[in-house]
Design a protein around this motif. Structure first.
Motif, mmCIF file in Angstrom:
data_model
loop_
_atom_site.group_PDB
_atom_site.id
_atom_site.type_symbol
_atom_site.label_atom_id
_atom_site.label_comp_id
_atom_site.label_asym_id
_atom_site.label_seq_id
_atom_site.Cartn_x
_atom_site.Cartn_y
_atom_site.Cartn_z
ATOM 1 N N ASP A 43 0.766 -1.154 -0.023
ATOM 2 C CA ASP A 43 -0.060 -0.087 -0.052
ATOM 3 C C ASP A 43 0.831 1.334 -0.095
ATOM 4 N N VAL A 44 2.051 1.369 0.695
ATOM 5 C CA VAL A 44 2.771 2.272 0.843
ATOM 6 C C VAL A 44 3.431 2.329 -0.483
ATOM 7 N N ARG A 45 3.961 1.548 -1.217
ATOM 8 C CA ARG A 45 4.718 1.449 -2.135
ATOM 9 C C ARG A 45 3.848 2.022 -3.624
ATOM 10 N N ARG A 46 2.330 1.577 -3.322
ATOM 11 C CA ARG A 46 1.612 2.108 -4.377
ATOM 12 C C ARG A 46 1.235 3.534 -4.341
ATOM 13 N N ARG A 47 1.249 4.106 -3.163
ATOM 14 C CA ARG A 47 0.916 5.438 -2.687
ATOM 15 C C ARG A 47 2.349 6.294 -3.171
ATOM 16 N N MET A 48 3.510 5.528 -2.785
ATOM 17 C CA MET A 48 4.797 6.386 -3.327
ATOM 18 C C MET A 48 4.525 6.306 -4.897
ATOM 19 N N ASP A 49 4.166 5.487 -5.570
ATOM 20 C CA ASP A 49 4.296 5.450 -6.915
ATOM 21 C C ASP A 49 3.185 6.622 -7.487
ATOM 22 N N ASP A 50 2.095 6.511 -6.843
ATOM 23 C CA ASP A 50 1.112 7.768 -7.302
ATOM 24 C C ASP A 50 1.876 9.138 -7.209
ATOM 25 N N VAL A 51 2.409 9.332 -6.047
ATOM 26 C CA VAL A 51 2.920 10.389 -5.609
ATOM 27 C C VAL A 51 4.283 10.927 -6.655
ATOM 28 N N ALA A 52 5.035 10.052 -7.041
ATOM 29 C CA ALA A 52 6.007 10.014 -8.016
ATOM 30 C C ALA A 52 5.658 10.506 -9.143
ATOM 31 N N TYR A 53 4.489 9.598 -9.701
ATOM 32 C CA TYR A 53 3.799 10.028 -11.127
ATOM 33 C C TYR A 53 3.478 11.522 -11.223
ATOM 34 N N THR A 54 2.666 11.984 -9.986
ATOM 35 C CA THR A 54 2.048 13.444 -10.006
ATOM 36 C C THR A 54 3.422 14.249 -10.189
ATOM 37 N N LEU A 55 4.387 13.915 -9.332
ATOM 38 C CA LEU A 55 5.611 14.793 -9.350
ATOM 39 C C LEU A 55 6.273 14.829 -10.735
ATOM 40 N N CYS A 56 6.246 13.841 -11.319
ATOM 41 C CA CYS A 56 6.770 13.764 -12.670
ATOM 42 C C CYS A 56 6.058 14.531 -13.797
ATOM 43 N N VAL A 57 4.639 14.513 -13.859
ATOM 44 C CA VAL A 57 3.728 15.206 -14.561
ATOM 45 C C VAL A 57 3.896 16.656 -14.133
ATOM 46 N N SER A 58 3.757 16.963 -12.762
ATOM 47 C CA SER A 58 3.752 18.406 -12.407
ATOM 48 C C SER A 58 5.404 19.022 -12.994
ATOM 49 N N THR A 59 6.274 18.436 -13.016
ATOM 50 C CA THR A 59 7.605 18.968 -13.286
ATOM 51 C C THR A 59 8.019 18.758 -14.740
ATOM 52 N N GLY A 60 7.102 17.806 -15.466
ATOM 53 C CA GLY A 60 7.515 17.602 -16.926
ATOM 54 C C GLY A 60 8.824 16.863 -16.930
ATOM 55 N N THR A 61 8.871 15.660 -16.181
ATOM 56 C CA THR A 61 10.019 15.015 -15.981
ATOM 57 C C THR A 61 9.523 13.645 -16.178
ATOM 58 N N ARG A 62 10.473 12.603 -16.355
ATOM 59 C CA ARG A 62 10.238 11.201 -16.383
ATOM 60 C C ARG A 62 10.533 10.214 -15.464
ATOM 61 N N ASP A 63 11.453 10.533 -14.273
ATOM 62 C CA ASP A 63 11.595 9.671 -13.464
ATOM 63 C C ASP A 63 11.560 10.684 -12.021
ATOM 64 N N ILE A 64 11.672 9.862 -10.910
ATOM 65 C CA ILE A 64 11.397 10.617 -9.680
ATOM 66 C C ILE A 64 12.622 11.517 -9.422
ATOM 67 N N GLU A 65 13.842 10.770 -9.594
ATOM 68 C CA GLU A 65 14.941 11.709 -9.128
ATOM 69 C C GLU A 65 15.109 13.008 -9.998
ATOM 70 N N ALA A 66 14.561 13.032 -11.187
ATOM 71 C CA ALA A 66 14.504 14.439 -11.932
ATOM 72 C C ALA A 66 13.457 15.303 -11.482
ATOM 73 N N ALA A 67 12.295 14.628 -11.126
ATOM 74 C CA ALA A 67 11.290 15.240 -10.785
ATOM 75 C C ALA A 67 11.510 16.306 -9.466
ATOM 76 N N LEU A 68 12.336 15.445 -8.322
ATOM 77 C CA LEU A 68 12.581 15.784 -7.254
ATOM 78 C C LEU A 68 13.497 17.054 -7.378
ATOM 79 N N VAL A 69 14.399 16.952 -8.124
ATOM 80 C CA VAL A 69 15.388 17.950 -8.507
ATOM 81 C C VAL A 69 14.865 19.303 -8.883
ATOM 82 N N ALA A 70 14.013 18.960 -9.830
ATOM 83 C CA ALA A 70 13.032 20.014 -10.764
ATOM 84 C C ALA A 70 12.142 20.742 -9.544
ATOM 85 N N ALA A 71 11.678 19.982 -8.731
ATOM 86 C CA ALA A 71 10.432 20.637 -7.869
ATOM 87 C C ALA A 71 11.396 21.444 -6.958
ATOM 88 N N ARG A 72 12.297 20.924 -6.224
ATOM 89 C CA ARG A 72 13.124 21.570 -5.346
ATOM 90 C C ARG A 72 13.699 22.808 -5.986
#
Length: 75
Positions: free
Chosen positions: A30-59
């Motif tokens: 359940d936690v992994r599924r929620r993590m995947d959902d948030v990661a997807y939302t971060l990627c869409v919100s930042t225009g990136t394709r992976d979570i590490e890039a999304a976190l860098v872009a968001a920060r």
């Protein structure tokens, strides 16, 4: 590209960080599924394709989130 509001990005980063800690502690599906959902939302919100890039872009966007940077429209 539409830009997510800094408050939204901040919230998503906080959620992802908290879920990462929870997943490290118990690793539940359940936690992994929620993590995947948030990661997807971060990627869409930042225009990136992976979570590490999304976190860098968001920060990066949060670091420049100021009302005096000329990004606000005036009437």
């Amino acid at each position: 590209m539409l830009m997510a509001h800094p408050a939204v990005l901040r919230n998503l980063i906080e959620q992802y960080d908290a879920l990462r800690v929870l997943h490290a502690e118990d690793g539940s599906p359940d936690v992994r599924r929620r993590m995947d959902d948030v990661a997807y939302t971060l990627c869409v919100s930042t225009g990136t394709r992976d979570i590490e890039a999304a976190l860098v872009a968001a920060r990066h966007r949060l670091a420049g989130a100021r009302t005096d940077d000329g990004s606000l429209l005036t009437t």
